[in-house]
Design a protein around this motif. Structure first.
Motif, PDB file in Angstrom:
ATOM      1  N   HIS A  10      43.901 -12.631  94.976  1.00 50.55           N
ATOM      2  CA  HIS A  10      45.004 -12.377  94.129  1.00 50.55           C
ATOM      3  C   HIS A  10      45.263 -10.989  93.920  1.00 50.55           C
ATOM      4  O   HIS A  10      44.376 -10.211  93.784  1.00 50.55           O
ATOM      5  CB  HIS A  10      44.616 -13.183  92.872  1.00 50.55           C
ATOM      6  CG  HIS A  10      45.901 -13.362  91.902  1.00 50.55           C
ATOM      7  ND1 HIS A  10      46.226 -12.308  91.047  1.00 50.55           N
ATOM      8  CD2 HIS A  10      46.499 -14.273  91.651  1.00 50.55           C
ATOM      9  CE1 HIS A  10      47.337 -12.805  90.490  1.00 50.55           C
ATOM     10  NE2 HIS A  10      47.613 -14.014  90.831  1.00 50.55           N
ATOM     11  N   PRO A  11      46.567 -10.457  93.765  1.00 49.71           N
ATOM     12  CA  PRO A  11      46.975  -9.135  93.471  1.00 49.71           C
ATOM     13  C   PRO A  11      46.252  -8.778  92.361  1.00 49.71           C
ATOM     14  O   PRO A  11      46.069  -7.354  92.173  1.00 49.71           O
ATOM     15  CB  PRO A  11      48.460  -9.305  93.369  1.00 49.71           C
ATOM     16  CG  PRO A  11      48.915 -10.464  94.067  1.00 49.71           C
ATOM     17  CD  PRO A  11      47.858 -11.692  93.834  1.00 49.71           C
ATOM     18  N   LEU A  12      45.974  -9.288  91.254  1.00 47.31           N
ATOM     19  CA  LEU A  12      45.213  -8.850  90.291  1.00 47.31           C
ATOM     20  C   LEU A  12      43.791  -8.484  90.336  1.00 47.31           C
ATOM     21  O   LEU A  12      42.913  -7.522  89.526  1.00 47.31           O
ATOM     22  CB  LEU A  12      45.304  -9.956  88.785  1.00 47.31           C
ATOM     23  CG  LEU A  12      46.608  -9.914  88.157  1.00 47.31           C
ATOM     24  CD1 LEU A  12      46.409 -10.920  87.018  1.00 47.31           C
ATOM     25  CD2 LEU A  12      47.264  -8.690  87.937  1.00 47.31           C
ATOM     26  N   THR A  13      43.134  -8.910  91.377  1.00 49.40           N
ATOM     27  CA  THR A  13      41.825  -8.501  91.727  1.00 49.40           C
ATOM     28  C   THR A  13      41.873  -7.246  92.662  1.00 49.40           C
ATOM     29  O   THR A  13      40.469  -6.989  92.969  1.00 49.40           O
ATOM     30  CB  THR A  13      41.088  -9.615  92.668  1.00 49.40           C
ATOM     31  OG1 THR A  13      41.879  -9.689  93.939  1.00 49.40           O
ATOM     32  CG2 THR A  13      41.208 -10.913  91.867  1.00 49.40           C
ATOM     33  N   ARG A  14      42.858  -6.899  93.015  1.00 49.81           N
ATOM     34  CA  ARG A  14      42.597  -5.529  94.122  1.00 49.81           C
ATOM     35  C   ARG A  14      42.815  -3.891  93.455  1.00 49.81           C
ATOM     36  O   ARG A  14      42.360  -3.180  93.879  1.00 49.81           O
ATOM     37  CB  ARG A  14      43.942  -5.570  94.982  1.00 49.81           C
ATOM     38  CG  ARG A  14      44.005  -6.779  95.828  1.00 49.81           C
ATOM     39  CD  ARG A  14      45.341  -6.929  96.480  1.00 49.81           C
ATOM     40  NE  ARG A  14      45.579  -8.308  97.024  1.00 49.81           N
ATOM     41  CZ  ARG A  14      46.574  -8.837  97.593  1.00 49.81           C
ATOM     42  NH1 ARG A  14      47.796  -8.236  97.657  1.00 49.81           N
ATOM     43  NH2 ARG A  14      46.571 -10.071  98.126  1.00 49.81           N
ATOM     44  N   GLY A  15      43.013  -4.137  92.172  1.00 49.10           N
ATOM     45  CA  GLY A  15      43.192  -2.884  91.571  1.00 49.10           C
ATOM     46  C   GLY A  15      41.893  -2.828  90.431  1.00 49.10           C
ATOM     47  O   GLY A  15      41.068  -3.237  90.602  1.00 49.10           O
ATOM     48  N   ALA A  16      42.443  -1.758  89.514  1.00 51.13           N
ATOM     49  CA  ALA A  16      41.453  -1.616  88.471  1.00 51.13           C
ATOM     50  C   ALA A  16      41.437  -2.898  87.447  1.00 51.13           C
ATOM     51  O   ALA A  16      42.144  -3.646  87.715  1.00 51.13           O
ATOM     52  CB  ALA A  16      41.653  -0.113  87.603  1.00 51.13           C
ATOM     53  N   ALA A  17      40.953  -2.300  86.016  1.00 53.95           N
ATOM     54  CA  ALA A  17      40.907  -3.331  85.056  1.00 53.95           C
ATOM     55  C   ALA A  17      42.540  -3.875  84.897  1.00 53.95           C
ATOM     56  O   ALA A  17      43.407  -3.109  84.908  1.00 53.95           O
ATOM     57  CB  ALA A  17      40.298  -2.954  83.851  1.00 53.95           C
ATOM     58  N   VAL A  18      42.726  -5.218  84.697  1.00 54.00           N
ATOM     59  CA  VAL A  18      44.093  -5.884  84.442  1.00 54.00           C
ATOM     60  C   VAL A  18      44.461  -5.363  83.084  1.00 54.00           C
ATOM     61  O   VAL A  18      43.824  -5.364  82.139  1.00 54.00           O
ATOM     62  CB  VAL A  18      44.173  -7.309  84.496  1.00 54.00           C
ATOM     63  CG1 VAL A  18      45.171  -8.121  84.294  1.00 54.00           C
ATOM     64  CG2 VAL A  18      43.501  -7.891  85.688  1.00 54.00           C
ATOM     65  N   THR A  19      45.774  -4.922  83.107  1.00 57.70           N
ATOM     66  CA  THR A  19      46.658  -4.697  81.848  1.00 57.70           C
ATOM     67  C   THR A  19      47.089  -5.774  81.294  1.00 57.70           C
ATOM     68  O   THR A  19      47.430  -6.690  81.966  1.00 57.70           O
ATOM     69  CB  THR A  19      47.578  -3.454  82.133  1.00 57.70           C
ATOM     70  OG1 THR A  19      48.454  -3.820  82.601  1.00 57.70           O
ATOM     71  CG2 THR A  19      46.762  -2.211  82.730  1.00 57.70           C
ATOM     72  N   ALA A  20      47.519  -5.423  79.878  1.00 52.83           N
ATOM     73  CA  ALA A  20      48.147  -6.480  79.251  1.00 52.83           C
ATOM     74  C   ALA A  20      49.583  -6.648  79.891  1.00 52.83           C
ATOM     75  O   ALA A  20      50.174  -7.885  79.786  1.00 52.83           O
ATOM     76  CB  ALA A  20      48.254  -6.281  77.746  1.00 52.83           C
ATOM     77  N   GLU A  21      50.209  -5.621  80.249  1.00 56.69           N
ATOM     78  CA  GLU A  21      51.502  -5.771  81.180  1.00 56.69           C
ATOM     79  C   GLU A  21      51.284  -6.647  82.494  1.00 56.69           C
ATOM     80  O   GLU A  21      52.146  -7.495  82.636  1.00 56.69           O
ATOM     81  CB  GLU A  21      52.004  -4.543  81.229  1.00 56.69           C
ATOM     82  CG  GLU A  21      52.523  -3.614  79.799  1.00 56.69           C
ATOM     83  CD  GLU A  21      51.235  -2.959  79.194  1.00 56.69           C
ATOM     84  OE1 GLU A  21      51.327  -2.539  77.943  1.00 56.69           O
ATOM     85  OE2 GLU A  21      50.185  -2.975  79.705  1.00 56.69           O
ATOM     86  N   GLN A  22      50.186  -6.208  83.035  1.00 57.26           N
ATOM     87  CA  GLN A  22      50.014  -7.065  84.457  1.00 57.26           C
ATOM     88  C   GLN A  22      49.850  -8.473  83.899  1.00 57.26           C
ATOM     89  O   GLN A  22      50.287  -9.261  84.954  1.00 57.26           O
ATOM     90  CB  GLN A  22      49.014  -6.357  84.968  1.00 57.26           C
ATOM     91  CG  GLN A  22      49.219  -4.926  85.767  1.00 57.26           C
ATOM     92  CD  GLN A  22      48.074  -4.516  86.118  1.00 57.26           C
ATOM     93  OE1 GLN A  22      46.799  -4.641  85.828  1.00 57.26           O
ATOM     94  NE2 GLN A  22      48.237  -3.818  87.583  1.00 57.26           N
ATOM     95  N   TYR A  23      49.190  -8.681  82.914  1.00 54.95           N
ATOM     96  CA  TYR A  23      48.657 -10.078  82.765  1.00 54.95           C
ATOM     97  C   TYR A  23      49.989 -10.995  82.227  1.00 54.95           C
ATOM     98  O   TYR A  23      50.168 -11.916  82.685  1.00 54.95           O
ATOM     99  CB  TYR A  23      47.722 -10.162  81.371  1.00 54.95           C
ATOM    100  CG  TYR A  23      47.507 -11.217  80.898  1.00 54.95           C
ATOM    101  CD1 TYR A  23      46.382 -12.204  81.503  1.00 54.95           C
ATOM    102  CD2 TYR A  23      47.953 -11.887  79.659  1.00 54.95           C
ATOM    103  CE1 TYR A  23      46.117 -13.661  80.940  1.00 54.95           C
ATOM    104  CE2 TYR A  23      47.827 -12.935  79.366  1.00 54.95           C
ATOM    105  CZ  TYR A  23      46.765 -13.799  79.689  1.00 54.95           C
ATOM    106  OH  TYR A  23      46.497 -15.227  79.233  1.00 54.95           O
ATOM    107  N   ALA A  24      50.979 -10.251  81.531  1.00 58.04           N
ATOM    108  CA  ALA A  24      51.944 -10.938  80.953  1.00 58.04           C
ATOM    109  C   ALA A  24      52.885 -11.130  82.070  1.00 58.04           C
ATOM    110  O   ALA A  24      53.775 -12.117  82.130  1.00 58.04           O
ATOM    111  CB  ALA A  24      52.658 -10.057  80.045  1.00 58.04           C
ATOM    112  N   ALA A  25      53.004 -10.351  83.194  1.00 62.70           N
ATOM    113  CA  ALA A  25      54.002 -10.299  84.099  1.00 62.70           C
ATOM    114  C   ALA A  25      53.665 -11.427  85.158  1.00 62.70           C
ATOM    115  O   ALA A  25      54.629 -11.960  85.848  1.00 62.70           O
ATOM    116  CB  ALA A  25      54.206  -8.990  84.852  1.00 62.70           C
ATOM    117  N   ALA A  26      52.517 -11.822  85.191  1.00 67.36           N
ATOM    118  CA  ALA A  26      52.093 -12.982  86.194  1.00 67.36           C
ATOM    119  C   ALA A  26      52.642 -14.502  85.654  1.00 67.36           C
ATOM    120  O   ALA A  26      53.022 -14.552  84.454  1.00 67.36           O
ATOM    121  CB  ALA A  26      50.485 -12.909  86.188  1.00 67.36           C
TER     122      ALA A  26
END
Length: 301
Positions: free
Chosen positions: A175-191
């Motif tokens: 999943h795209p969220l597994t490829r970078g650093a720690a997931v941010t609240a903004e990334q979490y909300a955008a999914a």
């Protein structure tokens, strides 16, 4: 006709001892008191019960006929009014109905069943699914134990917190969220999200936490069980937020990734609930102890 159960005990003692003195000693009363009891028994039954033959007393034919029945009746009464507090697990035959959250059944149900079968092979566990609305089966005695995140509000329902688990994010491997650093609240909300709710609720405490940060998320589906949510996640870019204790074993089996939740939320509680009618039920207390142990086993916080 009003019956005095003390007369049943007196009659049993008289028939067993064959004398007023012996019956009095057996019941720890005086001989005159036992003589009065014998008089009352004679008036009640219309039979002499014991008649004097020389220096001894002989039971009448009626007394002989009812001797065993009187003894059995007394034992039954004593069993009702003073039930045994000893629990014989080897001979216990009983079916317990448990309404647990589906993730708790998967996580802790096998351990509970194994513990029950090892100690009481005659006991059966009947797991039933949670309803979409609050139901009164616990109060009606149709459900023995509940286990979920809900604290019951009824005064006659007991609730014990047996654990808590922080929420985590579950996504597919790659999943795209597994490829970078720690997931941010903004990334979490955008999914895009799938939520778990037996009532079909789209929003929950996660949305409140996001709102405090000025964020919103898009929930594209809601399903009644965690197992269904993980199946949605496995074949898509959806994510689901669920308690870690139940999520990690399931995610490992399905090859899913578990990520930290980028929100400050308290751990999700786990409550074990039962109706107060079972407070002193020995078999129920025994099962509650095993259930408590099974539910507290795992990666609790």
């Amino acid at each position: 006709m009003q019956l005095d159960l003390n007369l049943l005990a007196a009659l049993d003692a008289l028939l067993e001892e064959g004398s007023v003195a012996g019956a009095a000693a057996r019941l720890h009363v005086t001989a005159p008191a036992m003589s009065r009891s014998l008089g009352r028994i004679r008036r009640t039954t219309g039979d002499q019960i014991l008649v004097r033959t020389g220096r001894t007393m002989t039971p009448t034919p009626y007394a002989i006929a009812v001797r065993e029945q009187v003894h059995e009746l007394l034992q039954q009464v004593q069993g009702v009014l003073a039930p045994s507090r000893e629990l014989d697990l080897a001979t216990l035959e009983r079916t317990f109905t448990l309404r647990w959250h589906d993730s708790l059944v998967a996580l802790s149900g096998p351990a509970l069943l194994a513990a029950v079968r090892e100690r009481a092979p005659g006991v059966r566990l009947r797991f039933v699914g949670e309803a979409s609305t609050d139901t009164p089966e616990l109060r009606r005695g149709e459900v023995d134990l509940e286990a979920n995140a809900n604290h019951p509000g009824a005064r006659d329902v007991r609730a014990e917190k047996v654990g808590a688990s922080r929420l985590v994010v579950v996504v597919r491997q790659g999943h795209p969220l597994t490829r970078g650093a720690a997931v941010t609240a903004e990334q979490y909300a955008a999914a895009e999200h799938v939520t778990v709710s037996r009532r079909g609720n789209v929003g929950n405490a996660l949305d409140d936490a996001l709102a405090r940060l000025g964020l919103t998320r898009r929930v594209v589906a809601t399903v009644p069980t965690q197992a269904a949510a993980l199946d949605f996640v496995r074949g898509s870019d959806l994510l689901v937020s669920v308690p870690e204790a139940a999520a990690r074993p399931a995610a490992a089996d399905l090859g899913l990734a578990v990520l930290p939740l980028p929100l400050d939320l308290p751990p999700a509680p786990v409550y074990l609930s039962w109706h107060q009618r079972y407070d002193t039920d020995q078999a129920h207390r025994w099962l509650r102890g095993l259930a408590r142990s099974a539910l507290t086993t795992g990666p609790d916080t």
